[in-house]
Design an enzyme around this catalytic site. Structure first.
Site, mmCIF file in Angstrom:
data_model
loop_
_atom_site.group_PDB
_atom_site.id
_atom_site.type_symbol
_atom_site.label_atom_id
_atom_site.label_comp_id
_atom_site.label_asym_id
_atom_site.label_seq_id
_atom_site.Cartn_x
_atom_site.Cartn_y
_atom_site.Cartn_z
ATOM 1 N N GLY B 145 -3.891 -4.357 -7.753
ATOM 2 C CA GLY B 145 -4.169 -5.534 -8.559
ATOM 3 C C GLY B 145 -3.595 -6.775 -7.895
ATOM 4 O O GLY B 145 -2.677 -6.701 -7.071
ATOM 5 N N CYS B 146 -4.114 -7.925 -8.269
ATOM 6 C CA CYS B 146 -3.677 -9.169 -7.617
ATOM 7 C C CYS B 146 -2.218 -9.476 -7.947
ATOM 8 O O CYS B 146 -1.426 -9.808 -7.055
ATOM 9 C CB CYS B 146 -4.587 -10.320 -8.015
ATOM 10 S SG CYS B 146 -4.838 -10.533 -9.789
ATOM 11 N N PHE B 147 -1.831 -9.363 -9.211
ATOM 12 C CA PHE B 147 -0.425 -9.623 -9.571
ATOM 13 C C PHE B 147 0.519 -8.595 -8.941
ATOM 14 O O PHE B 147 1.564 -8.966 -8.401
ATOM 15 C CB PHE B 147 -0.244 -9.639 -11.090
ATOM 16 C CG PHE B 147 -0.811 -10.842 -11.787
ATOM 17 C CD1 PHE B 147 -0.400 -12.130 -11.460
ATOM 18 C CD2 PHE B 147 -1.755 -10.702 -12.796
ATOM 19 C CE1 PHE B 147 -0.903 -13.242 -12.129
ATOM 20 C CE2 PHE B 147 -2.271 -11.808 -13.469
ATOM 21 C CZ PHE B 147 -1.843 -13.078 -13.132
ATOM 22 N N ALA B 150 1.271 -9.566 -5.376
ATOM 23 C CA ALA B 150 2.200 -10.700 -5.217
ATOM 24 C C ALA B 150 3.617 -10.303 -5.618
ATOM 25 O O ALA B 150 4.594 -10.675 -4.949
ATOM 26 C CB ALA B 150 1.717 -11.879 -6.057
#
Lengths: 342, 342, 342, 342
Positions: B145-147, B150
């Site tokens: 996932g993108c979060f 990061a």
């Protein structure tokens, strides 16, 4: 009652916002408007949104110009308020929208600002316990910082109810007007649009000791604050995401009850219905504070999020609210809880 | 080597981004493009920025259309990937940009997604310890996932070096493309411009268990994650502000050293020079991750902040990077560390 | 072939964009980078998106520093290019991204810029009739202004086909990067977000005579240009809405045919399918020009609208395209027609 | 005097804006609020900025619900107002913020809207010659379109003074709220941020015949209008750039005089001092119109540019202004000329 008001620093964002509000205030007459480098210019070219004042010319910020008013708002760079205030009579209500008179501890002032400490004035956050009493009849008021306003109101009910550990973690997003009209490269539109960036990370932001100062007495012990502000692509608004570990035995119901109790009678602070979270657009241009709180059982943390307009409740609206209290006027005069959205 | 690639879900943001990258990939030939409700339409009307593919027509997402490719990217709504993947041969490299094959614990899947769990595939985050080995030669890849991308990259060095308590607090700002092209009122331009708002607060966001899954093995114990995402007015980009209380004896130097060690040889992760903090604009359209870390001695917390492009490193770029590794190609092929700024 | 390139003015937006493109150019080696007030600083702090050049230090803009390169790009304030170019050998390809060498008529230069006229160099708009021939082998190139690029390409086919009266009316929206990194109050993020404003209205914009210069020879008579630029809340992009009254007998088919003929073989100019209008996001970061044209029978006007990225095709991309032609390289090298969207 | 007001269509942007204004109107009591698909929901979840009405529930739009009010505002989709109005008594002031009752020529209506023409009501643009007289005591008012408001006020003084040829060319930028809350892909935040795009080009926009209808009688001949709207990345605001060729003998002084005469006594229309051009931010949330005009001697065109807030003066503010006139109240009641900026 006609209150005659002067604004020193009328060309900046804080000065412009206090004038925007005062223009709708039924008891106020706007007197002298001053600037420094902009003295001699028409307000219409500097603050074109303030149509009724377009023909006014900025004067220099001198004691003579500021004399003869009932209230003087100071929207000056940090470190400049004390000298101006010293020239104003003790019967004049002086409201400092800068940082000079907020901090009680001179060591904090020295560490974060570095100029001689100007002393402490009554603190313009009426929603704090005892907050209104401190302002009634006062002739000097220190307006809180925008971030401390958002953060203190988001967190103090949890500390007042003894629900949270004294270690708060805060990440706040702010619109660019919070940085003022200073000409700095990172504030150019080309830089801020399409970008989010942090600053003052790791304890370096000047508003940090003010948050500690507000929360610690309520908690009954020193509260440590980890505060990270971020700049986001919008002109106005603060969203403060605040959390602290819950003390053992905390329940979601107890958290909710603490916030309902704290804000049951506050005209400007709205605890949202459960499940609804605040967006900054809903308070754009208004003096309202929208708050929601949740208990994350998995991480055992209380999460409280507040949205304010940094220029209104975070600066100029808070200042007018405090003025109203100090003068014995109805607290909501000239202020709105209605946002300009979308 | 010519790699023939199909993209299922080519009309959405993830599908469009993987095509944007593949168009610059020297070893790739773009084959079938599929959609669902958009089947039969020209890509030029749906993704006008992909000029070289403007004349392509979207096909329906069927096994026949997807057959005959070396690689198939799945950019489908959650819950739809497993059925499509089951129809593709075991010799085809299938890269799932959705959530279906990320979580190892079926209970997590059930709690946060609610559909039958599709099983777990090798996890496409090469920068994790052992990350590349898990991908080499693999025929199935779950893109993070993108979060979690990061956040994991911002925090894992602190846990790998045993510097932080296992309670992470994360507030992340994301651009609106992270929510996809779904037609929801709160994603309208009128709503998002000029506003910041949180969602999934209090442990409810689906990416939370994925962060726990990534960080816990590195920490050697269960890491709790308090995660609050906020929607900000920009199309692309994530800024993840992550912190954890430092273990006793932690120093700023030790923190810096841990991050320098973790990222010394990573082509896409850049630890910034001390004092410089990342802005999302600097990674716009790039596969780079910019990270800075600080130790806040007053609050005794480690603060690590990462900036990524949610569509590139956070989704499609990470997917292409993993494809390169799986196929034995140079890892950086078709990917850039240069942002499009301002 | 290795082309060794220097960039004078590497800290600004034009300089940064040409470096972004050159980093992906397979035949280019990036040599000296210079600045003025920023000399001595790291490029990583000034242009953080250019990761591969982060460790480079800006030199002062001197003949010694710029010597020994095959190509020198000048990204300097108006009026400064001539002096720098005079110090460079005649065998060096000098590409001026400023305005100094665009205008043929010294009276225009005097009226709009006011400094001594530096003379005229071959004009870097290859898509004009005879445009490529003028650039092949040239050692001096004047890069067109961003607005003249968008406007000339939108309108010249109508004039080439003798379909329009010689009175063009143009309103163009531009992102803020077109104004550069200059620290001016109206360019602050707080001012530009949420606002559209015109400037240089009524014939005062410096790009007006350049448009007249481009269109008149094609029309075979003097074309008057009413040009109004507006600043809109985005960092990049120009949308130029151009119209002129149609000559009697004009038909929609004739208009369409004129544009199809003009752009049938152009690699960077895309006439969109009928009915689809260009958005600036579709060319973000790309060298593409998207154009659509319509005939409004009721108002009897031809309306042509073009979208470009002001920094890419409008400045640095056009400069690289011209460099390629001048050096005999493939025209598209290092340039893309794919936008970074959404 | 207490005016009891209902709003049909209270969940949309026009309905929300009229409520925002009415909440500050000293003579108004807000009665029924209706919606269609949203009936039964709390206004606080649909319009969270309207804090004082957060607890109100939307009713269905029925004659029974709307009965018993002095004024009914209709904020309904085009084509739905006539049926609702027919059920309301002739003694009720009905103010239609939709398009249904604006056009006088049924052929125009048929060509641009396609439903049966509902007839023509008095037109709510008081600043037009004879505009106020048409509204005094009226029980039916058609609120002008947002673009026609901006364009008509920008151009009519030039036509009233017989200075311009009857061929107007207009390019207008609008914020996204002008398109309403409809869920369309091109209105998603991801699409509009960072992008400008035209629509309804070439005479196709529905507001074109309304502009022709307004300007022609003043010019004394049929005025042709070439109108191109563009969507820009902001929520609110219209900037209309309008021009027409000047008739022979026109001077800059004559142009200025015509506009000074037209707006000398208008409370909401401000002709700016010479040289100052309007920005939409200066009218954000206000009912003001800011106008500037110039004569471009080179192109022999008059350029007039107006800025309005499309939701306020362009829709709901214009509606309240007309209500005040119709009811014999002071025209400025509940309306402000002060923008919320920055």
């Amino acid at each position: 009652m006609v209150v005659r008001v002067a604004v020193a620093g009328a060309s900046g964002y804080a000065g412009g916002e206090v004038l925007r509000l005062l223009l709708s205030h039924p008891e106020v007459e706007i007197g002298a408007l001053t600037g420094n480098s902009n003295a001699g210019q028409l307000l219409g070219s500097l603050q074109p949104h303030l149509a009724p004042l377009a023909g006014r010319t900025l004067a220099a910020t001198t004691p003579e110009v500021l004399a003869g008013h009932d209230v003087v708002f100071l929207a000056l760079p940090h470190g400049q308020s004390a000298a101006v205030a010293a020239e104003l009579g003790e019967d004049v209500l002086v409201i400092d929208m800068g940082a000079d008179h907020r901090l009680k501890d001179s060591a904090d002032w020295d560490a974060f600002y570095g100029a001689p400490h100007a002393g402490t004035w009554p603190y313009g956050l009426p929603e704090l316990p005892g907050g209104r009493a401190a302002l009634e009849g006062s002739k000097r008021i220190a307006v809180p910082g925008c971030f401390p306003t958002a953060v203190t109101l988001a967190l103090f009910p949890a500390y007042a109810a003894q629900l949270a550990e004294p270690e708060a973690v805060i990440v706040a997003a702010t619109g660019t007007s919070g940085a003022g009209k200073a000409l700095k490269p990172h504030l150019l539109g080309s830089e801020v649009m399409g970008s989010v960036s942090p600053y003052g990370v790791g304890g370096g932001h000047r508003h940090t000791p003010e948050m500690v100062q507000n929360l610690s007495p309520i908690a009954g012990q020193k509260v440590s604050v980890s505060f990270t502000p971020t700049l986001v692509p919008m002109s106005r608004g603060i969203l403060a995401t605040c959390s602290a570990k819950a003390l053992p035995g905390t329940t979601a119901d107890a958290v909710r009850a603490a916030y309902e109790k704290a804000y049951a009678d506050e005209p400007f602070v709205h605890l949202l219905p459960e499940g609804q979270w605040p967006a900054t657009s809903s308070v754009h241009g208004s003096n309202a504070v929208r708050i929601q709180v949740a208990y994350d059982g998995s991480a055992q943390r209380i999460i409280a999020i507040s949205a304010i307009d940094n220029l209104t409740k975070g600066t100029a609206g808070g200042a007018v609210q405090s003025m109203n209290i100090a003068l014995g006027l109805p607290e909501e005069l000239g202020l709105s809880t209605i946002g300009v959205a979308p």
